[in-house]
Design an enzyme around this catalytic site. Sequence first.
Site, mmCIF file in Angstrom:
data_model
loop_
_atom_site.group_PDB
_atom_site.id
_atom_site.type_symbol
_atom_site.label_atom_id
_atom_site.label_comp_id
_atom_site.label_asym_id
_atom_site.label_seq_id
_atom_site.Cartn_x
_atom_site.Cartn_y
_atom_site.Cartn_z
ATOM 1 N N SER A 77 -30.544 4.565 5.299
ATOM 2 C CA SER A 77 -29.752 5.403 6.201
ATOM 3 C C SER A 77 -29.083 6.580 5.511
ATOM 4 O O SER A 77 -28.813 7.599 6.143
ATOM 5 C CB SER A 77 -28.685 4.547 6.899
ATOM 6 O OG SER A 77 -27.863 3.888 5.950
ATOM 7 N N HIS B 58 -20.786 5.949 6.698
ATOM 8 C CA HIS B 58 -21.880 6.823 6.283
ATOM 9 C C HIS B 58 -21.348 8.255 6.133
ATOM 10 O O HIS B 58 -20.288 8.586 6.671
ATOM 11 C CB HIS B 58 -23.020 6.804 7.306
ATOM 12 C CG HIS B 58 -23.850 5.572 7.256
ATOM 13 N ND1 HIS B 58 -23.489 4.412 7.898
ATOM 14 C CD2 HIS B 58 -25.032 5.301 6.620
ATOM 15 C CE1 HIS B 58 -24.398 3.485 7.678
ATOM 16 N NE2 HIS B 58 -25.337 3.992 6.898
#
Length: 261
Positions: A36, A242
């Site tokens: 990711s 993230h």
Amino acid sequence: MKRLVPVLVVATILLIPTAAHAAAPADQDYVALGDSYSSGVGAPGQSGTCLRSPNAYPGLWDAANDPATYKSVACSGATTDDLRSSQLSALTAATDLVSVTIGGNDVGFAPTIITCTLVGDSACAAKVDESLEYLRDEMPAKFTATYAEIRAKAPNAKVVVLGYPILFDEAATSCGFAGMSIPKRKSINKGARELNAAIRAYAQAAGFTWSDVTDEFAGHGICGASPWLHGLTVLPPTNSFHPTANGYRYGYLPALNAALA
């Protein structure tokens, strides 16, 4: 045993020679592999089951350099096993440049963060520390096999292995609703540093170029005044922990550029 953020155990690995290749960006065939942090989770424009975004660092590099060809097969949630089974087909002997982030999901990045969000300081630290056995038993072989297969599929490519940012500012007294305490932040950051050290050791042993992103993200951790990483996010929850758009543009992209200089 649960797969959690590891603590480094240095292993001795034979160095695999790196193929020399000096193609200019306009002549390069570039493939982005990984998880990711390479697909672009956290950035605007995510799409598909792999949550790829043109605002991830590979897409930003492509836009800035206009290589001959560019393909991202990075996928949210990917492990080293996933990379080996479903991403390597994108590589050929004509591939000039490969970038990759991998390893965080193998060691249980998401379960560790969830656990630390829900439990106390000592239980969080214990979960991070439990990863030592997993790293010793499993990750040396996984990193070694993954990097060897990348080299076999792309024998002429420059391969850049990027690390993970240190997630948390450890000085801020408050981290918002459901935010991590300072001891939890220190435990998770410790695990991230040691995970990066392990990735660096195996990447360099494979003859690949290591790119540490911690300097680029310094001063921009979660809980700090100017974060380049999402904290706990409700919509969409996948963005949690993230990079933000700034994290990819001003953190990861400069780290890739520095590795290619």
